[in-house]
Scaffold this motif. Structure first.
Motif: not given
Length: 362
Positions: A146-170
């Protein structure tokens, strides 16, 4: 210029067949559908699970496929019904999810075994319509967990996405989406060693180092590492490891070595290799009466765990841990905040983690 609602063409590392080198291709990434989010991936790591499913040894083959599940990025657009995320949010896509509605999500007995979004390595399509969001010249390219992150863009179910502090170093928090939480949580949330106790960590990969860091944070007096590679020991000291045992240096089972060196066994052990023999050793090296062993590594599909029942009757406890017992959407934002605020002594684990891959390499 907004790309919301449009097909995005970008580069991705595509696995066309088992064991063959990944190929950098231009792929089309469709807009997110109901309850989906499209993410611009900025950093991604290589987890051994990606390798297992790329090799496809003992698993159902599903190709062509875009692997990858340990990453960080920014939301590009959201689909219908998504209210908790919006374009520009900094996020971690996670291989398992949280619908917040099923029996598991609502249970006080478990944290992350969601009925809807639990990890599924065999499903290569999205839940909304049973189709992929990736394609090349009209040919579908399958998703991975459900992630496929070896792509510059990917589509993920909202329940698999954690919104984090925008100042955190990605680039630093990227491994939290898999290995760091898996190991750290297995120790802190599941093994739960008390201050002054002895802990054995089997395997000094990223997950094992995170598990060791968890033992250090809990105040373990001795943290014994078990690994076949002696070159890992010096680096592991930074994560709290106090002693190193290489099973190849002994003519008897390593569990016997650990029982002897601890006067009866360790209080807690955490297995992070996926080797069924390591799992058995990790269990059999804990102290009778109160010892707890936590299994984290993923074994081969045909493996079988074998131990004498007396090891259980002697009041040793054998447990499993999945993603460190963290809820992906609810717990991970706070985990990142603790790292950022230095509330827990965890910075060294992220600051010394394996290098991540920036999307520009594609």
């Amino acid at each position: 210029m907004s790309t919301a609602g449009q097909v995005i063409r970008c580069k991705a590392a595509v696995a066309w067949e088992a064991g063959k080198p990944l190929s950098i291709e231009e792929v089309e990434v469709a807009p997110p559908q109901k309850q989906e989010v499209r993410i611009k991936i900025l950093f991604t790591s290589l987890c051994h699970t990606d390798v297992y499913y790329w090799e496809c040894k003992g698993y159902t083959p599903l190709f062509p496929r875009i692997l990858g599940h340990e990453a960080s990025g920014i939301v590009e657009s959201v689909g219908e019904g998504v209210t908790d995320l919006q374009p520009g949010d900094h996020v971690l896509p996670i291989f398992t999810g949280e619908c917040k509605k099923c029996r598991h999500c609502l249970s006080e007995e478990t944290n992350n075994m969601c009925d809807l979004l639990r990890i599924n390595c065999d499903r290569g399509v999205m839940l909304a319509d049973g189709k992929t969001r990736f394609s090349i010249n009209g040919k579908p390219i399958y998703h991975f967990v459900g992630t496929s992150t070896f792509s510059q863009y990917t589509v993920v179910h909202e329940g698999q996405v954690a919104k984090i502090n925008p100042t955190a170093p990605l680039d630093k928090v990227c491994p939290i989406s898999c290995g760091i939480c898996t190991g750290f949580g297995a120790t802190v949330n599941v093994a739960k060693p008390r201050k002054g106790q002895t802990v054995a960590i089997f395997g000094l990969g990223a997950v094992g180092l995170a598990a060791a860091e968890g033992a250090r944070v809990c105040g373990a007096s001795r943290i014994i590492a078990v690994d076949l590679n002696p070159r890992r020991f010096e680096e592991a000291k930074k994560f709290g490891i106090t002693e190193f045992v290489n099973p190849k240096d002994y003519n008897k089972p390593v569990q016997e070595v650990i029982v002897e060196m601890t006067g009866g066994g360790v209080d807690r052990s955490v297995e992070c290799t996926g080797s069924v023999q390591a799992m058995i050793s990790a269990f059999e090296c804990v102290h009778d009466g109160w010892g707890v062993c936590v299994l984290v590594g993923v074994p081969k599909i045909d493996d079988a765990f074998k131990t004498h029942p007396l090891n259980l009757l002697s009041e040793r406890t054998l447990k499993g841990a999945f993603y460190g017992n963290y809820k992906p959407v609810s717990d991970i934002p706070n985990f990142v905040n603790k790292y950022m605020n230095k509330v827990m002594s965890f910075g060294i684990c992220l600051d010394n983690s394996l290098p991540t891959i920036h999307h520009s390499v594609f």
